[in-house]
Design a protein around this motif. Structure first.
Motif, PDB file in Angstrom:
ATOM      1  N   GLU A 149       1.254  -1.049  -0.189  1.00 39.86           N
ATOM      2  CA  GLU A 149       0.024   0.149  -0.580  1.00 39.86           C
ATOM      3  C   GLU A 149       0.799   1.574   0.079  1.00 39.86           C
ATOM      4  O   GLU A 149       0.732   2.546  -0.859  1.00 39.86           O
ATOM      5  CB  GLU A 149      -0.712   0.094   0.450  1.00 39.86           C
ATOM      6  CG  GLU A 149      -2.077  -0.666   1.581  1.00 39.86           C
ATOM      7  CD  GLU A 149      -1.564  -2.272   1.537  1.00 39.86           C
ATOM      8  OE1 GLU A 149      -2.306  -3.328   0.760  1.00 39.86           O
ATOM      9  OE2 GLU A 149      -0.461  -3.017   1.782  1.00 39.86           O
ATOM     10  N   GLU A 150       2.110   1.330   1.043  1.00 39.44           N
ATOM     11  CA  GLU A 150       2.133   2.419   1.026  1.00 39.44           C
ATOM     12  C   GLU A 150       4.113   3.086  -0.211  1.00 39.44           C
ATOM     13  O   GLU A 150       3.913   3.685  -0.482  1.00 39.44           O
ATOM     14  CB  GLU A 150       3.274   2.828   1.885  1.00 39.44           C
ATOM     15  CG  GLU A 150       2.791   2.671   3.369  1.00 39.44           C
ATOM     16  CD  GLU A 150       3.136   3.402   4.511  1.00 39.44           C
ATOM     17  OE1 GLU A 150       4.283   4.025   4.332  1.00 39.44           O
ATOM     18  OE2 GLU A 150       2.918   3.278   5.271  1.00 39.44           O
ATOM     19  N   LEU A 151       4.003   1.573  -1.001  1.00 42.35           N
ATOM     20  CA  LEU A 151       5.334   1.603  -1.933  1.00 42.35           C
ATOM     21  C   LEU A 151       3.543   2.769  -3.267  1.00 42.35           C
ATOM     22  O   LEU A 151       4.596   3.074  -3.777  1.00 42.35           O
ATOM     23  CB  LEU A 151       5.415   0.617  -2.150  1.00 42.35           C
ATOM     24  CG  LEU A 151       6.158   0.117  -4.285  1.00 42.35           C
ATOM     25  CD1 LEU A 151       7.460   1.281  -3.829  1.00 42.35           C
ATOM     26  CD2 LEU A 151       5.947  -1.286  -4.256  1.00 42.35           C
ATOM     27  N   LEU A 152       2.260   1.162  -3.376  1.00 39.93           N
ATOM     28  CA  LEU A 152       1.579   1.866  -4.412  1.00 39.93           C
ATOM     29  C   LEU A 152       1.666   2.961  -4.661  1.00 39.93           C
ATOM     30  O   LEU A 152       1.112   4.145  -5.395  1.00 39.93           O
ATOM     31  CB  LEU A 152       0.700   1.063  -4.807  1.00 39.93           C
ATOM     32  CG  LEU A 152       0.611  -0.465  -5.237  1.00 39.93           C
ATOM     33  CD1 LEU A 152      -0.040  -0.901  -4.875  1.00 39.93           C
ATOM     34  CD2 LEU A 152       1.518  -0.007  -6.112  1.00 39.93           C
ATOM     35  N   ALA A 153       0.999   4.103  -2.868  1.00 40.35           N
ATOM     36  CA  ALA A 153       1.127   5.697  -2.908  1.00 40.35           C
ATOM     37  C   ALA A 153       2.266   6.361  -3.267  1.00 40.35           C
ATOM     38  O   ALA A 153       1.667   7.870  -3.503  1.00 40.35           O
ATOM     39  CB  ALA A 153       1.000   5.376  -1.460  1.00 40.35           C
ATOM     40  N   LEU A 154       3.157   5.953  -3.463  1.00 42.71           N
ATOM     41  CA  LEU A 154       4.280   6.685  -4.374  1.00 42.71           C
ATOM     42  C   LEU A 154       4.281   6.845  -6.207  1.00 42.71           C
ATOM     43  O   LEU A 154       5.283   8.217  -6.674  1.00 42.71           O
ATOM     44  CB  LEU A 154       5.679   5.741  -3.811  1.00 42.71           C
ATOM     45  CG  LEU A 154       6.221   6.391  -2.862  1.00 42.71           C
ATOM     46  CD1 LEU A 154       7.768   5.322  -2.380  1.00 42.71           C
ATOM     47  CD2 LEU A 154       6.549   7.252  -2.097  1.00 42.71           C
ATOM     48  N   ILE A 155       3.365   6.317  -6.437  1.00 38.49           N
ATOM     49  CA  ILE A 155       3.304   6.202  -7.257  1.00 38.49           C
ATOM     50  C   ILE A 155       2.628   7.279  -8.338  1.00 38.49           C
ATOM     51  O   ILE A 155       3.284   7.482  -9.623  1.00 38.49           O
ATOM     52  CB  ILE A 155       2.316   4.557  -8.596  1.00 38.49           C
ATOM     53  CG1 ILE A 155       3.071   3.579  -7.998  1.00 38.49           C
ATOM     54  CG2 ILE A 155       1.854   5.260 -10.477  1.00 38.49           C
ATOM     55  CD1 ILE A 155       2.253   2.261  -9.114  1.00 38.49           C
ATOM     56  N   PRO A 156       1.998   7.651  -8.110  1.00 38.58           N
ATOM     57  CA  PRO A 156       1.658   9.603  -8.751  1.00 38.58           C
ATOM     58  C   PRO A 156       2.844  10.681  -8.536  1.00 38.58           C
ATOM     59  O   PRO A 156       2.460  11.205  -9.652  1.00 38.58           O
ATOM     60  CB  PRO A 156       0.095  10.122  -7.702  1.00 38.58           C
ATOM     61  CG  PRO A 156      -0.045   8.614  -6.854  1.00 38.58           C
ATOM     62  CD  PRO A 156       0.976   7.807  -6.643  1.00 38.58           C
ATOM     63  N   ARG A 157       3.501  10.256  -7.520  1.00 43.96           N
ATOM     64  CA  ARG A 157       5.364  11.147  -7.840  1.00 43.96           C
ATOM     65  C   ARG A 157       5.513  10.628  -8.992  1.00 43.96           C
ATOM     66  O   ARG A 157       6.017  11.828  -9.382  1.00 43.96           O
ATOM     67  CB  ARG A 157       5.710  10.984  -6.444  1.00 43.96           C
ATOM     68  CG  ARG A 157       4.735  11.473  -5.611  1.00 43.96           C
ATOM     69  CD  ARG A 157       6.228  11.595  -4.636  1.00 43.96           C
ATOM     70  NE  ARG A 157       6.805  12.812  -4.184  1.00 43.96           N
ATOM     71  CZ  ARG A 157       7.883  12.386  -3.865  1.00 43.96           C
ATOM     72  NH1 ARG A 157       8.005  11.737  -2.189  1.00 43.96           N
ATOM     73  NH2 ARG A 157       8.995  13.739  -3.544  1.00 43.96           N
ATOM     74  N   TYR A 158       5.608   9.385  -9.335  1.00 43.24           N
ATOM     75  CA  TYR A 158       6.567   9.394 -10.776  1.00 43.24           C
ATOM     76  C   TYR A 158       5.895   9.431 -11.622  1.00 43.24           C
ATOM     77  O   TYR A 158       5.413  10.351 -12.979  1.00 43.24           O
ATOM     78  CB  TYR A 158       6.637   7.756 -10.816  1.00 43.24           C
ATOM     79  CG  TYR A 158       7.749   6.942 -12.339  1.00 43.24           C
ATOM     80  CD1 TYR A 158       8.862   7.027 -12.407  1.00 43.24           C
ATOM     81  CD2 TYR A 158       6.386   6.781 -12.877  1.00 43.24           C
ATOM     82  CE1 TYR A 158       9.025   6.997 -13.848  1.00 43.24           C
ATOM     83  CE2 TYR A 158       7.478   6.753 -14.143  1.00 43.24           C
ATOM     84  CZ  TYR A 158       8.406   6.442 -14.575  1.00 43.24           C
ATOM     85  OH  TYR A 158       9.408   6.214 -15.760  1.00 43.24           O
ATOM     86  N   GLU A 159       4.262   9.325 -11.399  1.00 42.61           N
ATOM     87  CA  GLU A 159       3.258  10.119 -13.176  1.00 42.61           C
ATOM     88  C   GLU A 159       3.624  11.007 -13.322  1.00 42.61           C
ATOM     89  O   GLU A 159       3.307  11.462 -14.553  1.00 42.61           O
ATOM     90  CB  GLU A 159       2.358   9.211 -12.426  1.00 42.61           C
ATOM     91  CG  GLU A 159       1.578   8.096 -12.840  1.00 42.61           C
ATOM     92  CD  GLU A 159       0.575   7.173 -12.010  1.00 42.61           C
ATOM     93  OE1 GLU A 159       0.547   6.058 -12.778  1.00 42.61           O
ATOM     94  OE2 GLU A 159      -0.413   7.574 -11.906  1.00 42.61           O
ATOM     95  N   GLN A 160       3.352  11.936 -12.716  1.00 39.66           N
ATOM     96  CA  GLN A 160       3.593  13.599 -12.624  1.00 39.66           C
ATOM     97  C   GLN A 160       5.168  14.168 -12.853  1.00 39.66           C
ATOM     98  O   GLN A 160       5.191  15.089 -12.825  1.00 39.66           O
ATOM     99  CB  GLN A 160       3.302  14.046 -11.331  1.00 39.66           C
ATOM    100  CG  GLN A 160       1.324  14.245 -10.834  1.00 39.66           C
ATOM    101  CD  GLN A 160       1.088  14.134  -9.640  1.00 39.66           C
ATOM    102  OE1 GLN A 160       2.095  14.671  -8.664  1.00 39.66           O
ATOM    103  NE2 GLN A 160       0.028  14.014  -9.077  1.00 39.66           N
TER     104      GLN A 160
END
Length: 310
Positions: A194-205
């Motif tokens: 859960e905490e790993l996937l929460a970082l994905i928006p930072r990569y996408e942006q």
């Protein structure tokens, strides 16, 4: 005195340099990136940024456009003749009256780093491109089209691969990697899906800070001998060698030793000598030609004046 302007336009920043006829850099200014592919306004917006940069350089040095002999612009995203035509039209509309030429930014890397007139330049910065100028003056670009051309080794690519290695361990129960420990420490997260996937928006942006931190995660793990990170590095070296070998096969090099210049922050600041030696050895195996690999130690924009006065 004759004046010349060289422009090195990248995805995140653009440098404008004023030179004299003895190749002395007299002044320099920087603006934001001018890769039209990254700008909402496309080529017209990029042309406006470029014109403002040129005007700032002229103003700072009390010069008028008619006092400058020539401008050479090497721009990320200039990959096709139709883009060059559109940019030339937009620059003239924006008010550029100085004679100028447009090239992909990878070509000035060659002219900045080689000792002779022919060579290959392989750039890994935010993105990736590989360019060459052969012994007959022919230009060739390989790569620069992201996944379509199989580009590897740019900052975004490295960040995504570091994330993937951690994803494989945490979410797939796969091979353990030092990248996981580094990522947990750097971002202060728990080692959970859960905490790993929460970082994905930072990569996408394309959050600059996040991307830089992920690049650090990768190279710190690689320095500690992490096997999964080494696998990624090996693939980078192998793919880079194939790009460079493609130039040597497709172009005409009469030199006994072909010069290969490595540029971009990944190559000049972060990758190891082992990676470079590995890439050189495979290039020579693939082509049967002797090569000399060197890191670029001068600003790429110096290639513009070398080219203009050649």
């Amino acid at each position: 005195m004759s004046y010349y302007i060289g422009v090195d336009g990248g995805g995140t920043k653009t440098q404008y340099a004023l030179f004299d006829e003895k190749k002395n850099m007299l002044a320099s200014v920087k603006t934001e990136g001018t890769n039209h592919e990254n700008l909402a306004g496309g080529i017209p917006e990029a042309a406006g940024i470029l014109m403002r940069g040129v005007e700032e350089l002229l103003l700072n040095n009390a010069l008028m456009q008619n006092e400058v002999t020539f401008v050479l612009m090497a721009l990320a995203g200039m990959d096709h003749p139709y883009q060059e035509e559109a940019m030339a039209k937009a620059l003239k509309k924006a008010g550029l009256k100085i004679p100028f030429s447009l090239y992909n930014d990878g070509f000035i890397v060659v002219k900045a780093g080689i000792k002779g007139k022919a060579g290959v330049g392989y750039n890994c910065g935010t993105g990736t491109c590989c360019n060459s100028i052969d012994s007959d003056g022919n230009l060739l670009q390989i790569g620069g089209f992201g996944p379509l051309s199989g580009d590897v080794g740019g900052g975004l690519w490295i960040a995504s691969n570091a994330f993937r290695l951690v994803y494989n361990e945490i979410c797939l129960g796969g091979e353990k990697t030092v990248c996981t420990k580094k990522m947990v420490e750097k971002f202060g997260i728990a080692e959970t899906r859960e905490e790993l996937l929460a970082l994905i928006p930072r990569y996408e942006q394309e959050d600059d800070r996040f991307i830089r931190d992920m690049i650090d995660v990768f190279f710190e793990a690689l320095a500690e001998g992490d096997a999964p990170a080494k696998g990624v590095s090996d693939y980078m070296a192998e793919r880079g060698a194939r790009f460079i070998a493609g130039h040597i096969r497709k172009q005409h090099f009469t030199e006994d030793v072909i010069e290969v210049v490595l540029s971009g922050s990944m190559h000049t600041k972060l990758v190891s000598d082992e990676y470079i030696a590995q890439m050189q050895a495979l290039t020579e195996t693939l082509t049967g030609r002797k090569c000399r690999f060197t890191r670029l130690t001068v600003p790429p924009v110096t290639g513009a004046i070398n080219w203009m006065l050649e």
